[in-house]
Design a protein around this motif. Sequence first.
Motif: not given
Lengths: 471, 471
Positions: B371, B368, B346, B405-406, B402, B374, B412, B391, B409-410
């Motif tokens: 999650l 991060l 991301s 999880q994108r 991943h 990274w 977050c 990331v 992450i975004k």
Amino acid sequence: MPLAPADHAFVQRLSALLPDDTLRPAEARHREEPRGRWTSTAEWIALPRSTEEVSTIVRTCAETGVGIIPLGGGTGLVGGQLKPDGPAPLIVSLERMSAIRSVHPQENAAVVQAGAILADVQSAAADVDRLFPLSLASEGSARIGGLLGTNAGGINTLRYGNARDQVLGLEAVLPDGSVWHGLKRLRKDNTGYDLRHLLIGTEGTLGIITAASLKLAPRPAATGTALLTVPSPDAALTLLALARGQLGETISAFELMHRTGFDFLAEKLPDLRQPWDTPPEWSVLMDIGLGRGADPAEALETLFAAAHEADLVTDGIVAQSLAQSEALWTLREHMSEANRLVGAVSSHDISVPLGAIPEFISRAGPALARLGDWRINCFGHAGDGNLHYNVFPVPGRTKADHVDQRDAIKTCVHDLVHELGGSVSAEHGIGRLKVDDLERYGDPAKLAAMRTIKSALDPKGIMNPGAVLRG
Amino acid sequence: MPLAPADHAFVQRLSALLPDDTLRPAEARHREEPRGRWTSTAEWIALPRSTEEVSTIVRTCAETGVGIIPLGGGTGLVGGQLKPDGPAPLIVSLERMSAIRSVHPQENAAVVQAGAILADVQSAAADVDRLFPLSLASEGSARIGGLLGTNAGGINTLRYGNARDQVLGLEAVLPDGSVWHGLKRLRKDNTGYDLRHLLIGTEGTLGIITAASLKLAPRPAATGTALLTVPSPDAALTLLALARGQLGETISAFELMHRTGFDFLAEKLPDLRQPWDTPPEWSVLMDIGLGRGADPAEALETLFAAAHEADLVTDGIVAQSLAQSEALWTLREHMSEANRLVGAVSSHDISVPLGAIPEFISRAGPALARLGDWRINCFGHAGDGNLHYNVFPVPGRTKADHVDQRDAIKTCVHDLVHELGGSVSAEHGIGRLKVDDLERYGDPAKLAAMRTIKSALDPKGIMNPGAVLRG
């Protein structure tokens, strides 16, 4: 639908929603403007203490169809700060919301309420060794909200831009009473339409600015001033290009002055010492501000030598001290007062593309001569293409003798400005004085878009009714 | 009312109003975007040769309710240049309107058509010893209309501002087909609402920019570059404030880089020579440009000495030649390519107030880490508060591992940016990628005003439908 008056019943209704003493009868100073052309019909003024109170006021006005006149320092020159006719509006002054909320020297930023006085913002910046570069004659009373509402200009525009260029973010109450919380301190933010720039310069017709995040600039470590005699306006512009090539963005002022200005100073303010026996036809006053370790006087002397070699200047003075610099600026700063004492038939706040300045000057004089005999004082911020082109009676006559020629003079000057791709209001805005000019010279598609935006955001037309756009 | 498709019947009707060969079937290159996320549903492209033809096209689309996708160089990263669903729109490309109309060195201005490529404008300025300061990776193909439509940023923003700050005037076709002739070359013009700033950054949703008057800047006589090791992001910001105190506005770039960027360069582009065996955790690449007679390397060494004394830098290189300067910049410029080769899970184009950069960096990593594991590459235009916070998977894993999880992450990263008063789109705009983000993080009063303005100026919603605001 016509607006409703801010009458006793309205004031009772609104007072019930606000703390005591928020609404008061308007005083004379709230109902006048500096040139004495108009007096406001307003009878009441609201003096809110918070953005929430501004929101309550605007929402109530929207519900009842009462017009609002946002009032800053009241220093505007085009009547945007009052409504001289129609149903009495409510004046909303932000003078109680004048706090400097925070100063961020590491970020070069400050957050202030819209009622803050410009000079106080300048001082707050200076306290942390920074510069808030907006500077103009009325800085001791002009307030940030009014300065942004009118996108004020001033002396330092050449280097730092207009008022809008000093703004990172805004908080504002929109015409329905909603609050836009846009006080971000960001240099880059591409999240949607730029409401900030839309509100700035609309003279309160789309909302009331309640606070602003402002950019600060580093303070130049050393400043210098030169007064240079130039053979012509064209030479002045070539000198400016040469100076920018040598000194980059460090030129903070570049003022072109005609001999008439110095003649008026000698006539009306004879105690001011002038640096010559006979003033030159054209001269330039320039300021530079350099970084640490640089010598402004030396840089100006280097520029002078190159410009002299290129026949762009014939004579000149480079200030060797701060006192000498201030003495030179005193002359420029007193020109408006001398003008007032002589009494202009007509004054014009115009701009043209820089390259068109010589043609404007060479054509405007002969065009006006066809209307009569005049003394013309042309001076101003030539680095911005912004001239104050003022027309005076010849000795022995007064402006009262020429009242009936005023419109013809104005039209003559403005038509030429328009033909040359210029603006009939460079700094001062439209207010009520130039609504006709905007209709005459404005681009039709732009005017239609302005009206569409105004109707959509302010369907009842309550925000500064009659300013900029006809009510 | 839903939009109508740009189908065969529409194309026949519009073709009859335009010269031969103005309308063509769209090619693949007109229907794609650089990240390969979407493909346009458009089947036809219009290639007008004049503003009048653009006006005819827009007017016909307004009459028939056909959507328009304005296309510049097609380099945007948020999908603003295509419509991937719904009735096929008409693409309108200004690639045939790419002339540099006039250059005015004395005024520091140029007038160009919106299809002009950025690099060509830069060259036209350089030909008269001036600088057009807008500069970014895609400058060889990005066009002025798209750069202004998106208010592009880039490397030199710190000194010269964003794309909008380079504009004196615009010509544009509004959503009803009317032409706003606003190509004035004025530094000061307070005649009504600033349509220029309203249109810039609206990503073609309020009209099509057809030409622009642009500011040029003096070319710095001498430039210098330094790569400095800093102990922390906070030290980097204090260094910037110190540097601005010493050097004023002459700092044109101030790029913060984390070690991860250099590790990626070593991993993916090992032929690029790095100036150290082990890269420092944080470093800053800065550029300055000074006036005639000044010595940038000397100025940077003076800065280094003061910064070292104040524990703001621990080590550093001041380029002693243009070649050395270019070698340092090559590292920075290849970071995006190295990132691409590693493959980010991301990427985030964010900004925060300068003073909040250290807090953002210190909080984003731990947030991060909750999650997953990274590698984070944080680099960017720190002088503008604009970071590219990207990331990546740890070694041995790929971004494909991943995908699910994108979004987390975004969210977050963006939630933290928002909490700190930042922007989730600093440079790239909203396009189609960030419409949800604008709704989530945008100020409600601002969003309502945007929708009101859009509906009022473009009641059928034909201009870049679905970009910025949901269609």
